[in-house]
Write a protein that holds these residues in place. Structure first.
Motif, PDB file in Angstrom:
ATOM      1  N   HIS A   1     -11.766  -2.980  62.849  1.00 28.08           N
ATOM      2  CA  HIS A   1     -12.652  -3.551  64.133  1.00 28.08           C
ATOM      3  C   HIS A   1     -13.932  -3.653  63.749  1.00 28.08           C
ATOM      4  O   HIS A   1     -14.906  -4.146  64.508  1.00 28.08           O
ATOM      5  N   THR A   2     -14.361  -3.448  62.575  1.00 29.20           N
ATOM      6  CA  THR A   2     -15.875  -3.854  61.954  1.00 29.20           C
ATOM      7  C   THR A   2     -15.903  -5.022  61.546  1.00 29.20           C
ATOM      8  O   THR A   2     -15.037  -5.323  60.713  1.00 29.20           O
ATOM      9  N   TRP A   3     -16.861  -5.989  61.961  1.00 27.67           N
ATOM     10  CA  TRP A   3     -16.835  -7.392  61.446  1.00 27.67           C
ATOM     11  C   TRP A   3     -18.429  -7.767  61.272  1.00 27.67           C
ATOM     12  O   TRP A   3     -19.232  -7.579  62.550  1.00 27.67           O
ATOM     13  N   ARG A   4     -18.715  -8.018  60.170  1.00 29.81           N
ATOM     14  CA  ARG A   4     -20.090  -8.751  60.237  1.00 29.81           C
ATOM     15  C   ARG A   4     -21.036  -8.041  60.956  1.00 29.81           C
ATOM     16  O   ARG A   4     -22.032  -8.563  61.611  1.00 29.81           O
ATOM     17  N   GLY A   5     -21.299  -6.593  60.452  1.00 31.54           N
ATOM     18  CA  GLY A   5     -22.376  -5.807  60.801  1.00 31.54           C
ATOM     19  C   GLY A   5     -22.308  -5.348  62.308  1.00 31.54           C
ATOM     20  O   GLY A   5     -23.319  -4.778  62.815  1.00 31.54           O
ATOM     21  N   GLY A   6     -21.131  -5.226  62.936  1.00 36.67           N
ATOM     22  CA  GLY A   6     -21.052  -4.673  64.333  1.00 36.67           C
ATOM     23  C   GLY A   6     -19.370  -4.218  64.383  1.00 36.67           C
ATOM     24  O   GLY A   6     -18.656  -4.565  63.651  1.00 36.67           O
ATOM     25  N   PHE A   7     -19.454  -3.305  65.500  1.00 39.58           N
ATOM     26  CA  PHE A   7     -18.293  -2.804  65.885  1.00 39.58           C
ATOM     27  C   PHE A   7     -17.550  -3.507  67.031  1.00 39.58           C
ATOM     28  O   PHE A   7     -17.776  -3.303  68.299  1.00 39.58           O
ATOM     29  N   ILE A   8     -16.671  -4.441  66.764  1.00 42.12           N
ATOM     30  CA  ILE A   8     -16.007  -5.542  67.763  1.00 42.12           C
ATOM     31  C   ILE A   8     -14.696  -5.080  68.139  1.00 42.12           C
ATOM     32  O   ILE A   8     -13.886  -5.283  67.489  1.00 42.12           O
ATOM     33  N   ALA A   9     -14.472  -4.494  69.399  1.00 47.89           N
ATOM     34  CA  ALA A   9     -13.449  -3.684  69.863  1.00 47.89           C
ATOM     35  C   ALA A   9     -13.348  -3.542  71.280  1.00 47.89           C
ATOM     36  O   ALA A   9     -14.404  -3.150  71.908  1.00 47.89           O
ATOM     37  N   PRO A  10     -12.224  -3.790  71.874  1.00 43.93           N
ATOM     38  CA  PRO A  10     -12.050  -3.322  73.275  1.00 43.93           C
ATOM     39  C   PRO A  10     -11.914  -1.743  73.061  1.00 43.93           C
ATOM     40  O   PRO A  10     -11.576  -1.131  72.104  1.00 43.93           O
ATOM     41  N   MET A  11     -12.209  -1.104  73.996  1.00 42.87           N
ATOM     42  CA  MET A  11     -12.546   0.542  73.916  1.00 42.87           C
ATOM     43  C   MET A  11     -11.933   1.071  75.321  1.00 42.87           C
ATOM     44  O   MET A  11     -12.038   0.669  76.464  1.00 42.87           O
ATOM     45  N   GLY A  12     -11.314   2.217  75.068  1.00 44.57           N
ATOM     46  CA  GLY A  12     -10.784   3.091  76.280  1.00 44.57           C
ATOM     47  C   GLY A  12     -11.911   3.568  77.041  1.00 44.57           C
ATOM     48  O   GLY A  12     -11.865   3.882  78.323  1.00 44.57           O
ATOM     49  N   ARG A  13     -13.317   4.138  76.472  1.00 37.72           N
ATOM     50  CA  ARG A  13     -14.331   4.512  77.283  1.00 37.72           C
ATOM     51  C   ARG A  13     -15.711   3.952  76.593  1.00 37.72           C
ATOM     52  O   ARG A  13     -15.674   4.103  75.478  1.00 37.72           O
ATOM     53  N   VAL A  14     -16.550   3.599  77.503  1.00 39.48           N
ATOM     54  CA  VAL A  14     -17.719   3.066  76.666  1.00 39.48           C
ATOM     55  C   VAL A  14     -19.022   3.493  77.681  1.00 39.48           C
ATOM     56  O   VAL A  14     -18.952   3.789  78.688  1.00 39.48           O
ATOM     57  N   TYR A  15     -20.064   3.110  77.047  1.00 39.51           N
ATOM     58  CA  TYR A  15     -21.416   3.185  77.775  1.00 39.51           C
ATOM     59  C   TYR A  15     -22.318   2.016  77.619  1.00 39.51           C
ATOM     60  O   TYR A  15     -21.731   0.794  76.993  1.00 39.51           O
ATOM     61  N   ARG A  16     -23.490   1.710  77.924  1.00 40.12           N
ATOM     62  CA  ARG A  16     -24.402   0.745  78.004  1.00 40.12           C
ATOM     63  C   ARG A  16     -24.442   0.275  76.385  1.00 40.12           C
ATOM     64  O   ARG A  16     -24.713  -0.777  76.283  1.00 40.12           O
TER      65      ARG A  16
ATOM     66  N   LYS B   1      -9.637 -11.664  63.471  1.00 41.74           N
ATOM     67  CA  LYS B   1     -11.044 -11.574  62.781  1.00 41.74           C
ATOM     68  C   LYS B   1     -10.972 -12.263  61.709  1.00 41.74           C
ATOM     69  O   LYS B   1     -10.110 -12.363  60.789  1.00 41.74           O
ATOM     70  N   ARG B   2     -11.699 -13.481  61.910  1.00 40.03           N
ATOM     71  CA  ARG B   2     -11.823 -14.494  61.031  1.00 40.03           C
ATOM     72  C   ARG B   2     -12.955 -14.785  60.247  1.00 40.03           C
ATOM     73  O   ARG B   2     -13.923 -13.874  60.491  1.00 40.03           O
ATOM     74  N   ALA B   3     -13.426 -15.752  59.317  1.00 40.91           N
ATOM     75  CA  ALA B   3     -14.532 -15.723  58.616  1.00 40.91           C
ATOM     76  C   ALA B   3     -15.588 -16.162  59.370  1.00 40.91           C
ATOM     77  O   ALA B   3     -16.878 -15.448  59.275  1.00 40.91           O
ATOM     78  N   ASP B   4     -15.400 -16.875  60.417  1.00 39.72           N
ATOM     79  CA  ASP B   4     -16.540 -17.512  61.347  1.00 39.72           C
ATOM     80  C   ASP B   4     -16.590 -16.804  62.769  1.00 39.72           C
ATOM     81  O   ASP B   4     -17.799 -16.938  63.326  1.00 39.72           O
ATOM     82  N   TRP B   5     -15.613 -16.176  63.101  1.00 34.38           N
ATOM     83  CA  TRP B   5     -15.676 -15.720  64.531  1.00 34.38           C
ATOM     84  C   TRP B   5     -14.664 -14.270  64.577  1.00 34.38           C
ATOM     85  O   TRP B   5     -13.568 -14.254  63.814  1.00 34.38           O
ATOM     86  N   CYS B   6     -14.752 -13.587  65.651  1.00 33.71           N
ATOM     87  CA  CYS B   6     -13.904 -12.473  65.919  1.00 33.71           C
ATOM     88  C   CYS B   6     -13.570 -12.664  67.514  1.00 33.71           C
ATOM     89  O   CYS B   6     -14.590 -13.002  68.286  1.00 33.71           O
ATOM     90  N   LEU B   7     -12.411 -12.405  68.036  1.00 36.60           N
ATOM     91  CA  LEU B   7     -11.977 -12.181  69.261  1.00 36.60           C
ATOM     92  C   LEU B   7     -10.939 -11.042  69.423  1.00 36.60           C
ATOM     93  O   LEU B   7     -10.017 -11.043  68.642  1.00 36.60           O
TER      94      LEU B   7
END
Length: 808
Positions: free
Chosen positions: A505-520, A587-593
């Motif tokens: 779930h790491t993509w273009r310099g960020g962690f792009i993921a749905p998550m079980g528990r998060v904060y701000r 996770k594609r070359a130009d976008w991630c969903l």
């Protein structure tokens, strides 16, 4: 003020009918009196919350605010404003305590009337109107927020309203109360009960609500009132010793603007008013940037740099009255030195363990690693033995405290620490457990094995958590390094699995993921705690301090598995399950969903009842009942779950949620941006994501909001019910069944709100197959999305979904 006449400024309720202008006093904290009695943590806290009502009832009407202190012996101050739907004094309490707070306002009625209203609160509340008690909420709760229907007998003119509130302070504590007026046409206005400060509050609010950061300047709507000050902060300070030092304030009286400090992310503006001053905190979004190392270091040099950053922090700031130093001490020892205060900090660590503050299990994990890795003198050795044999390793053991036992990371820590402590002191008596060291080891070992088996079969419940995966990782490291061979092997396999999911779930310099528990930190994928692990895997990625937990890794034998960087770099179409969640990732070359599917298709859930139910399964059921961690169904109350992201890189992101709080004040779970008040239906197919929210009457906030930081994109446009964003060759389109409206809260030009009881939305992603923004926008329009509320049907092109439809 005199209740017979009103000469102070008047306000209207907000768009949803909430009273947003109050005088408040508190919170007043006191110890829990008497013996709380036996029982596990859930039963003890439930019993204590139920007992609070016996103390909340007032025998007489409390006096309205004025120049004197409240009945709590504390001063009054103003709370509220444009986004003040609730009085929110929420905070985190590491130990159990009693919390009391009061709120008062004046309702101005154009005529005598019976006014229907709703009282919302997590606390026990006594409601007093014009000196008479007119109702209340009997006992506090953890969640969901309670709603009490009220009929207020108002006389013409001013009506004094007083709310006396009380709750149990235990970890994240919801000291929240609000009043919603249900007849929007009644013409009710709101005044402050302390007329002496009302005009000053009006003036201060007008000034603060007009402040705007623009073009590297902080612009004021008028010359700053006399005594106005600003203070700059660089964001979260990890070092407790530095964090407790307040930032310097600069007087800006009479100025129309102030220069933005390019190195700072936060500014607090304070205007004197209402015996304490009114504050507004603003985050300069574009100043929050990824931290990258250039040139990219080798793995060895990067690891040393990580440990040096952890070692440089004397003691971890956890936002409370003390720091956690154990990971910093471990990093310093691994680098071959000790800090000036490390001896003192080690004894402070033992004291916090003996006090059993919340998250003391983190400290016990570190203490065990320290004791098994480094020599200790006789005095410290005796202190460690006393702390470990005197600890409470589970919630049904003797004692009471505010520790959280039941979530996934905590459970593993308590089980493994019990196993290791019993192994270290086999002949000792562990009085809170009523066991010998040998018995405690067996107790802990059995539960460690259950935990491993459960996660091996079902996956992580706190899946992909930007915070808690770090803590689960360090608990696994202790098993890898100090447990028997079979347990160590299985723990190593799960650590590999955890890191593989993070890499995926790491993509273009960020962690792009749905998550079980998060904060701000969900607002900044490049600065989530797990970026400390991702940067360890790939030093070219941005790094985060990650609370310094990699101090545990400093002397571990665990080595990263092969192929993780390749997982980061490769395009992916994935559909997998973890815990109760089904996760979809494109996770594609130009976008991630990516998203969680709600509801997911029928599946055989783990059983927590019957004679064959494992101890850990019952703990998971308790956790789900308390936190609702991954029990995904449309319309169900949410907690800290993050459901989806669309991204064009690690900074340019977009997501929506149903807020669990009306503003970013207080320590709420779910919060304004992190988590959800209520779950939608969610369905993703490739680069399309549909969602349907039905917000029930039991939820106070009837809107969803979209986080779309315009400064992160190369282009951003709003058109009717559509929003469009572009960065490099990637595009995002977002359609909602009602138009969105911009809102500037803590962040500017980042938020859009969509109001309603039933809201559908569609997110569309595209890349270089579209020549430019115009072509992508035309493609989105051609999908012609529509929502049919009666059928609960969302349709766009050949994509469709219904509310409650099972997703595959």
């Amino acid at each position: 003020m005199s209740m017979s006449s009103v000469s102070s400024p008047l306000w209207s309720p907000d768009k949803q009918g909430f009273v947003c202008h109050w005088m408040v006093s508190g919170p007043a904290l006191s110890e829990i009196e008497g013996d709380v009695g036996p029982g596990d943590q859930f039963k003890v806290e439930t019993r204590l919350r139920e007992a609070v009502v016996l103390r909340a009832r007032l025998p007489f009407a409390p006096p309205m605010p004025g120049a004197v202190d409240s009945r709590l012996g504390l001063p009054w101050r103003f709370a509220g404003g444009r986004d003040g739907a609730f009085v929110n004094l929420s905070d985190f309490y590491a130990s159990l305590c009693r919390v009391r707070f009061d709120a008062a306002t004046v309702l101005i009625a154009p005529r005598a009337m019976r006014l229907k209203a709703a009282l919302w609160s997590y606390a026990a509340v006594d409601v007093w109107l014009n000196g008479a008690r007119v109702g209340g909420i009997d006992a506090p709760c953890y969640k969901p927020m309670r709603r009490l229907a009220l009929t207020l007998e108002l006389r013409e003119g001013p009506n004094a309203l007083y709310l006396a509130c009380e709750t149990l302070g235990a970890r994240d504590t919801r000291s929240v109360v609000g009043l919603q007026l249900l007849d929007r046409e009644a013409g009710i206005r709101v005044a402050l009960p302390d007329g002496g400060c009302a005009q000053a509050v009006w003036n201060a609010l007008a000034f603060l609500e007009g402040v705007e950061p623009r073009a590297e300047r902080l612009r004021f709507p008028s010359p700053a009132p006399e005594g106005t000050t600003i203070a700059w902060e660089g964001g979260f300070e990890p070092d407790y010793a530095k964090a407790v030092v307040p930032p310097p304030r600069t007087d800006v009286s009479g100025l129309w603007e102030a220069a933005l400090d390019p190195g700072e992310c936060w500014v607090t503006i304070r205007v004197p008013a209402a015996r304490g001053g009114l504050l507004r905190r603003i985050e300069i979004t574009e100043h929050v940037r990824p931290r990258c190392l250039r040139p990219v270091p080798s793995y060895e040099d990067n690891l040393r740099g990580i440990l040096e950053r952890v070692a440089a922090v004397e003691s971890l700031n956890r936002g409370g009255e003390f720091g956690f130093a154990i990971s910093n001490i471990l990093a310093r020892r691994a680098l071959g030195f000790s800090g000036k205060r490390d001896k003192e900090l080690m004894w402070e660590t033992l004291s916090l363990i003996e006090r059993r503050v919340d998250c003391a299990d983190f400290l016990v994990c570190g203490l065990i690693r320290y004791a098994r890795s480094y020599p200790v003198n006789t005095a410290l050795g005796a202190g460690i033995e006393r702390a470990l044999t005197g600890f409470r390793y589970w919630m049904d053991m003797e004692g009471s405290d505010g520790m959280c036992f039941w979530s996934e990371n905590h459970a593993l820590m308590f089980y493994s620490c019990a196993m290791f402590a019993g192994e270290m002191y086999p002949g000792a008596r562990v009085p809170r457990a009523g066991m010998s060291g040998v018995q405690l080891r067996a107790w802990g070992r059995e539960r460690v094995l259950e935990w491993l088996e459960d996660v091996e079969k079902w996956g992580f419940e706190e899946f992909l958590s930007g915070v808690y995966m770090c803590l689960t990782f360090i608990a696994l490291l202790n098993l890898i390094d100090f447990a028997e061979a079979d347990i160590a092997r299985r723990a190593e396999a799960l650590a590999d699995r955890l890191l593989a999911q993070l890499a995926l779930h790491t993509w273009r310099g960020g962690f792009i993921a749905p998550m079980g528990r998060v904060y701000r930190s969900v607002l900044y994928p490049f600065a989530q705690g797990v970026m400390s692990l991702i940067n360890l895997i790939d030093p070219s990625q941005p790094y985060d301090f990650g609370e310094g937990w990699l101090g545990f890794y400093a002397n571990s034998r665990y080595r990263l598995p092969e192929g993780l960087k390749a997982r980061i770099d490769a395009p992916v179409s994935a559909n997998y399950t973890t815990g109760n969640a089904r996760v979809v990732l494109e996770k594609r070359a130009d976008w991630c969903l990516t998203s969680v599917q709600i509801p997911r298709e029928p599946f055989a859930r783990w059983r927590a009842d019957g004679p064959g139910a494992a101890f850990q399964a019952r703990v998971k059921a308790q956790n789900e009942g308390f936190h609702g961690t991954t029990d995904f169904h449309p319309g169900r109350a949410g907690y800290q779950q993050h459901l989806w992201y669309a991204a064009l890189d690690g900074e340019a992101i977009l997501f929506a949620n149903h807020p669990g709080a009306a503003s970013e004040e207080g320590d709420m779970r779910p919060g304004y941006w992190h988590g959800n008040g209520v779950f939608p239906a969610l369905k993703q197919r490739g680069g399309l994501l549909g969602m349907i929210y039905r917000i029930p009457e039991a939820q106070p906030l009837h809107y969803i909001h979209l986080y779309a930081p315009e400064c992160r994109f190369d282009g951003f446009e709003a058109e009717g019910c559509w929003l469009f964003a572009r960065k490099q060759a990637g595009f995002i389109g977002f359609w909602s069944s009602a138009p969105s409206a911009p809102f500037n809260g803590v962040n500017f030009h980042c938020e859009r709100r969509v109001y309603g009881d039933e809201i559908a939305a569609l997110c569309v992603c595209g890349g270089r197959e579209f020549a430019d923004m115009d072509h992508f926008m035309a493609h989105c329009r051609a999908l012609a999305p529509e929502y049919r509320p009666r059928e609960g049907l969302l349709r766009a092109g050949d994509f469709q979904m219904t509310y409650g439809e099972e997703t595959a």
